[in-house]
Design an enzyme around this catalytic site. Sequence first.
Site, PDB file in Angstrom:
ATOM      1  CG  HIS A 102     -31.179  13.587  -0.962  1.00 16.14           C
ATOM      2  ND1 HIS A 102     -30.370  12.434  -1.870  1.00 16.14           N
ATOM      3  CD2 HIS A 102     -31.646  12.728  -0.115  1.00 16.14           C
ATOM      4  CE1 HIS A 102     -30.836  11.319  -1.977  1.00 16.14           C
ATOM      5  NE2 HIS A 102     -31.368  11.482  -0.694  1.00 16.14           N
ATOM      6  CG  ASP A 105     -28.592  14.957  -3.790  1.00 15.15           C
ATOM      7  OD1 ASP A 105     -27.916  14.708  -3.071  1.00 15.15           O
ATOM      8  OD2 ASP A 105     -29.435  14.521  -4.085  1.00 15.15           O
ATOM      9  CD  GLU A 233     -36.190   5.014  -0.769  1.00 14.25           C
ATOM     10  OE1 GLU A 233     -36.950   6.070  -1.356  1.00 14.25           O
ATOM     11  OE2 GLU A 233     -35.481   4.581  -1.115  1.00 14.25           O
ATOM     12  CD  GLU A 269     -33.661   2.450  -3.276  1.00 13.93           C
ATOM     13  OE1 GLU A 269     -33.957   3.098  -3.228  1.00 13.93           O
ATOM     14  OE2 GLU A 269     -32.347   1.757  -2.948  1.00 13.93           O
ATOM     15  CG  HIS A 272     -34.410  -0.046   0.125  1.00 13.35           C
ATOM     16  ND1 HIS A 272     -34.921   1.474   0.534  1.00 13.35           N
ATOM     17  CD2 HIS A 272     -32.809   0.544  -0.297  1.00 13.35           C
ATOM     18  CE1 HIS A 272     -33.934   2.428   0.338  1.00 13.35           C
ATOM     19  NE2 HIS A 272     -32.631   1.697  -0.186  1.00 13.35           N
ATOM     20  CG  ASP A 297     -36.544   4.670  -5.109  1.00 16.77           C
ATOM     21  OD1 ASP A 297     -36.545   6.266  -5.499  1.00 16.77           O
ATOM     22  OD2 ASP A 297     -35.146   5.664  -4.378  1.00 16.77           O
ATOM     23  CG  ASP A 308     -29.227   0.202  -0.915  1.00 20.33           C
ATOM     24  OD1 ASP A 308     -29.891  -0.656  -1.249  1.00 20.33           O
ATOM     25  OD2 ASP A 308     -29.760   1.200  -0.338  1.00 20.33           O
ATOM     26  CG  ASP A 310     -28.490   1.401  -4.050  1.00 19.63           C
ATOM     27  OD1 ASP A 310     -29.274   1.616  -3.965  1.00 19.63           O
ATOM     28  OD2 ASP A 310     -27.781   2.550  -3.753  1.00 19.63           O
ATOM     29  CG  ASP A 340     -31.850   5.407  -4.759  1.00 14.77           C
ATOM     30  OD1 ASP A 340     -30.750   5.704  -4.859  1.00 14.77           O
ATOM     31  OD2 ASP A 340     -32.604   5.243  -3.991  1.00 14.77           O
TER      32      ASP A 340
HETATM   33  C1  XLS Z   1     -30.966   4.875   0.574  1.00 17.35           C
HETATM   34  C2  XLS Z   1     -31.717   5.202  -0.148  1.00 17.35           C
HETATM   35  C3  XLS Z   1     -32.170   6.345  -1.198  1.00 17.35           C
HETATM   36  C4  XLS Z   1     -33.416   7.421  -0.772  1.00 17.35           C
HETATM   37  C5  XLS Z   1     -34.070   8.726  -0.406  1.00 17.35           C
HETATM   38  O1  XLS Z   1     -30.681   3.704   0.293  1.00 17.35           O
HETATM   39  O2  XLS Z   1     -32.964   4.455  -1.435  1.00 17.35           O
HETATM   40  O3  XLS Z   1     -30.801   6.777  -2.021  1.00 17.35           O
HETATM   41  O4  XLS Z   1     -33.867   7.072  -2.228  1.00 17.35           O
HETATM   42  O5  XLS Z   1     -32.973   9.434  -0.066  1.00 17.35           O
HETATM   43 NI    NI Z   2     -34.446   5.293  -2.343  1.00 19.87          NI
HETATM   44 NI    NI Z   3     -31.064   2.337  -1.238  1.00 19.10          NI
END
Ligand code: XLS
Ligand code: NI
Ligand code: NI
Length: 437
Positions: A102, A105, A233, A269, A272, A297, A308, A310, A340
Amino acid sequence: MSDHFPHVPRIEFEGPESDNPFAFRHYQADRLVEGKPMRDHLRFASCFWHTMRNGLADPFGDPTADMPWESGRRDPLDLIRVRLDAFFELLSKLSIGHWCFHDRDIAPEGSTPAESERLLDAAVAHAEGLQNATGIRTLWGTANLFSHPRYVHGAATSDSPEVFARAAAQVATAMEATQRLGGRGYVFWGGREGYSTLLNTDLAREQRHLARMLQLAATHADTIGFTGSLYIEPKPQEPTIHQYDFDAATCLAFLREHGLAGRFKLNIETNHATLAGHSMEHELQVAAAAGALGSIDANMGDEHAGWDTDRFPTDPMLATKVMLEVLAMGGFSDGGLNFDAKRRRGSFEPIDLVHAHVAGMDAFARGLLAAAAIRADGRFARARHERYAGWDSPLGRSIEDGTATLASLRDHARAAPEPTLTSSRQEVLESWMWRFI
Ligand code: XLS
Ligand code: NI
Ligand code: NI
């Protein structure tokens, strides 16, 4: 090359029997699978936000991650550079060929849009040098339209057109940064594009504004000659209680409604998908069926948590199912597998970044090999083919090609005996899967 991970060697393939935590047991970049090197099938990327900027705080506790490269540094430009240096060193040692970011970041927000642009520019210039030195490429870039308090009510879907304008400015600049870095794609994740309560929300109007932002972005891409793919996404909620880009099917319908189908693909993702109540393979197939499976992702959720998490994807069965879908569509074009993913809060040492990525890469290498073996074996494809064999009969063909009418089907049904069906054999299929993992 910097030396922020002094005790980490370049990770090499040592084979499934190796006990060396600094070796791949399955990932062999040059190994050919279905005629293509693993490296190209998997196209791994690491994300800057989790890998370099996630301090591993949670709602109840402070950051725990140890980031020694940052210690004693205050100057924003100095921090921008050292983080990128450490990141590219890590990716080189892991043989990860791509990265995602991003805008915020890699460079902090300045006190004015112009200052933010200058900071981002400095970050991009530094990243460009590191890309050239290492051969690592940008998989995709994006704009962070969710962290700053101005986006509390949304970015494209804010109640304020001034906020929409700020978001638009950020998208334009982030897309140009992505283009300068040779990015293969640009992502829209609408973290705040949704609502908290419908009592104060004009849902139809907000959705039109979201479509407007996407139209403007597509036009900007054409204007500047950005040739990478544009992705949405999907995610159903978190941070909003309801997010407009709920899941793959919702996004596809939205794109079609607003004349954007074909211009945007999806970045799916895992976590998600599960938050939306779907399996990852469901989301991948829905996207692929529309010709819109762009990128992935790669992470995973936790069976016990409804948010989430991750986690790094370390489950070979999950990776196999993902790679079956990727192989079925003929591989990625601009997309790849972006981790991700973040370490657990207790895995706070820099070395854990290495272990986490190695685990994810090995899981996907196993997944790729298993998926290729499943395809070579052919039994699942045969079972699926046989299941629909009836549709190759004159009756089936007349329905599929549209020559049958309800009246002709009634005539047929009146004359035909009760249909005989066969078992779906689900349990046999499920046990077959394990043979290949
Ligand atoms: C958040 C998202 C984010 C996207 C990019 O849940 O996964 O990280 O991949 O903005
Ligand atoms: Ni993501
Ligand atoms: Ni995410």
